[in-house]
Design an enzyme around this catalytic site. Structure first.
Site, PDB file in Angstrom:
ATOM      1  N   TYR A 158       0.859  -1.189   0.000  1.00  0.00           N
ATOM      2  CA  TYR A 158       0.000   0.000   0.000  1.00  0.00           C
ATOM      3  C   TYR A 158       0.893   1.235   0.000  1.00  0.00           C
ATOM      4  O   TYR A 158       1.801   1.356   0.822  1.00  0.00           O
ATOM      5  CB  TYR A 158      -0.931   0.042   1.229  1.00  0.00           C
ATOM      6  CG  TYR A 158      -1.752   1.309   1.246  1.00  0.00           C
ATOM      7  CD1 TYR A 158      -2.881   1.435   0.429  1.00  0.00           C
ATOM      8  CD2 TYR A 158      -1.368   2.411   2.004  1.00  0.00           C
ATOM      9  CE1 TYR A 158      -3.609   2.610   0.392  1.00  0.00           C
ATOM     10  CE2 TYR A 158      -2.094   3.593   1.972  1.00  0.00           C
ATOM     11  CZ  TYR A 158      -3.212   3.693   1.164  1.00  0.00           C
ATOM     12  OH  TYR A 158      -3.926   4.869   1.111  1.00  0.00           O
ATOM     13  N   ASP A 259       9.342   3.044   1.224  1.00  0.00           N
ATOM     14  CA  ASP A 259       8.208   3.806   1.743  1.00  0.00           C
ATOM     15  C   ASP A 259       8.093   3.539   3.249  1.00  0.00           C
ATOM     16  O   ASP A 259       7.526   2.527   3.665  1.00  0.00           O
ATOM     17  CB  ASP A 259       6.937   3.393   0.990  1.00  0.00           C
ATOM     18  CG  ASP A 259       5.690   4.120   1.500  1.00  0.00           C
ATOM     19  OD1 ASP A 259       5.776   4.816   2.531  1.00  0.00           O
ATOM     20  OD2 ASP A 259       4.624   3.973   0.871  1.00  0.00           O
ATOM     21  N   LYS A 288       3.101  10.394   7.994  1.00  0.00           N
ATOM     22  CA  LYS A 288       2.407   9.962   9.211  1.00  0.00           C
ATOM     23  C   LYS A 288       3.026  10.495  10.516  1.00  0.00           C
ATOM     24  O   LYS A 288       2.717  11.605  10.906  1.00  0.00           O
ATOM     25  CB  LYS A 288       2.267   8.443   9.208  1.00  0.00           C
ATOM     26  CG  LYS A 288       1.275   7.987   8.134  1.00  0.00           C
ATOM     27  CD  LYS A 288       0.694   6.611   8.371  1.00  0.00           C
ATOM     28  CE  LYS A 288      -0.539   6.386   7.525  1.00  0.00           C
ATOM     29  NZ  LYS A 288      -0.334   5.602   6.320  1.00  0.00           N
TER      30      LYS A 288
HETATM   31  C1  LIG Z   1      -0.607   5.930   4.861  1.00  0.00           C
HETATM   32  C2  LIG Z   1       0.407   5.500   3.877  1.00  0.00           C
HETATM   33  C3  LIG Z   1       0.609   6.206   2.673  1.00  0.00           C
HETATM   34  C4  LIG Z   1      -0.262   7.375   2.273  1.00  0.00           C
HETATM   35  O1  LIG Z   1      -0.158   8.458   3.118  1.00  0.00           O
HETATM   36  P1  LIG Z   1      -1.298   9.589   3.137  1.00  0.00           P
HETATM   37  O2  LIG Z   1      -0.789  10.635   4.050  1.00  0.00           O
HETATM   38  O3  LIG Z   1      -2.552   8.911   3.634  1.00  0.00           O
HETATM   39  O4  LIG Z   1      -1.471  10.064   1.730  1.00  0.00           O
HETATM   40  C5  LIG Z   1       1.608   5.772   1.826  1.00  0.00           C
HETATM   41  N1  LIG Z   1       2.395   4.716   2.132  1.00  0.00           N
HETATM   42  C6  LIG Z   1       2.222   4.021   3.280  1.00  0.00           C
HETATM   43  C7  LIG Z   1       3.131   2.872   3.573  1.00  0.00           C
HETATM   44  C8  LIG Z   1       1.226   4.373   4.184  1.00  0.00           C
HETATM   45  O5  LIG Z   1       1.038   3.650   5.296  1.00  0.00           O
END
Ligand SMILES: *Cc1c(COP(=O)(O)O)cnc(C)c1O
Length: 453
Positions: A158, A259, A288
């Protein structure tokens, strides 16, 4: 559902808590305007507790989607933000700079691995991923290999909800089928089979090698979540696999984008999850917990090599520049949050959370509908043997005094690091009560908890 209705009627005279208006006019994440998902009203939050509109207090098991690592209403973050708010909440970043951004960039370069030296700020995690992908593509243009435009990733991933990030989310659970050709086709390999702590599965490495052999000429970058796959199902995979990924990217001349939006800043027990594999990425995405969960901010870091390639590309510049880039208020929250991280208490906090969750969740392994129980760092997961209905289960958790949101087939918690042992016990108890309730429900009525979506 009954629970939700009664909360609403109590407040029907109260203009501010107009739940009917909310239901009719406001989109909530991943919801329908035909069939509203029940919502609760939160008035305030302090430490690890949310206070609802009717005065009820709930222990938070989500850290507000994994971001609020130091707890709510932290005096140091609030004070840093108040000070900044009174000085300069925002100024454009084109042709202008400010100390909150300079200070934050210094901290990020210091905290992350040595090769990462250049920082690009954006507003959300999805955009940090878009930026990372654009960086990779522009880098290869600068190197004179403009045909390297595809991405490769592992299934169950994701990376966000915008178009390029959707294209590298899991092709089955993600939004590929929904948007058809509008989503770019990328390369996928199966998710790593070996779990965290296990040696790598050689078949997984071979599958990746095979893809690289066939397609490396058109692949700009590999992107993946390190060690923990989050929204794709809360899986923890072998650190050796990540090591192999780095080696294959080097061998086949493919950039590695990591990521860490969900895993960064201590969540898995290391400051960054790539440290479990002792590797370094070419491009890193953060978000986050970057601001301690107080305000939206994300960052994409890259190496000197990547930055030089981009700057040598035909455009000559990196083609991205959000209106609210490096928002000073958000940078001030991040600076205060990273100061707290740098104090180092998170390490023992996360170790203690891990120990306690391992001990307290163990019992759930013997419930009939439980498929797996797993814990890594401050992440605790009970995986059920079928998909769950979040709307049906939400009132059960609130009755137990906790805020836990299930998704797919997992009941999980990712609490603030500052949670007390007693509060954590209340969370793990609620997880077990609900997992047991589902297990003990006769098959004929169980379907009420199963998502048909
Ligand atoms: C939450 C998340 C995203 C997206 O971040 P947003 O601030 O919601 O756009 C991308 N990659 C990972 C691994 C995430 O957990």
């Amino acid at each position: 559902m009954n629970n939700e209705n009664s909360v609403n009627s109590v407040n029907s005279e109260n203009q501010a808590w107009d739940f009917d208006f909310d239901r009719q006019h406001i989109w909530h994440p991943y919801t329908s305007m035909n069939q509203a998902f029940p919502v609760i009203g939160v008035e305030s939050a302090d430490g690890c507790e949310l206070t609802l509109n009717d005065g009820t207090k709930l222990i938070d098991g989500t850290s507000s989607w994994w971001a609020c690592v130091h707890g709510y209403n932290h005096p140091k973050i609030i004070s840093a933000m108040s000070k900044q708010l009174n000085m300069l909440p925002h100024i454009m970043f084109g042709g202008i700079t400010h100390t909150p951004a300079i200070e934050l960039t210094k901290k990020l370069i210091e905290m992350t691995c040595k090769p990462l030296t250049k920082v690009f700020f954006s507003d959300s995690g999805s955009i940090a991923v878009e930026v990372a992908i654009k960086m990779a593509l522009q880098y290869w243009q600068g190197i004179g290999k403009a045909n390297k435009q595809k991405l490769i990733t592992i299934k169950r991933g994701y990376h966000g909800d915008s178009f390029a990030s959707m294209s590298v989310c899991d092709p089955d659970n993600g939004m590929h089928t929904m948007f058809g050709d509008a989503v770019t086709k990328q390369h996928f390999v199966k998710a790593p089979q070996a779990k965290f702590g296990e040696p790598v599965n050689s078949g997984d490495v071979e599958a990746l090698r095979h893809k690289f052999i066939s397609h490396h000429n058109s692949i700009a970058a590999m992107i993946l979540e390190p060690i923990k796959q989050g929204a794709g199902g809360m899986y923890f995979y072998s650190a050796e696999y990540l090591k192999e990924v780095r080696a294959l990217c080097d061998e086949f001349n493919v950039l590695l984008i990591i990521d860490e939006i969900a895993t960064g800043f201590g969540r898995t027990g290391k400051l960054f999850a790539y440290e479990h594999a002792d590797i370094t990425p070419d491009i890193l995405c953060l978000g986050k917990a970057l601001t301690g969960g107080y305000i939206s901010l994300a960052a994409t870091l890259c190496t000197d090599k990547v930055a030089k390639g981009i700057s040598d590309s035909p455009a000559g510049v990196f083609m991205h520049g959000p209106t609210f880039m490096a928002n000073p208020l958000a940078c001030s929250a991040a600076n205060a949050s990273l100061d707290l991280i740098n104090e180092g208490k998170w390490q023992s906090q996360v170790i203690n959370l891990e120990k306690q969750m391992v001990a307290e969740l163990e019992e759930a392994k013997c419930y009939t509908a439980v498929k797996d129980v797993r814990v890594l760092g401050s992440i605790g997961v009970i995986e059920m043997d079928h998909s769950l209905n979040a709307a049906e289960l939400q009132p059960h958790f609130t009755e137990l005094g906790v805020w836990i949101r299930v998704f797919g087939s997992v009941i999980y918690i990712m609490p603030p690091y500052t949670i007390s042992p007693k509060q954590l016990t209340q969370l793990t108890t609620a997880m077990k009560v609900v997992a047991k309730m589902i297990s003990d429900t006769p098959a004929s009525t169980k379907k009420v908890f199963i998502s048909h979506g």
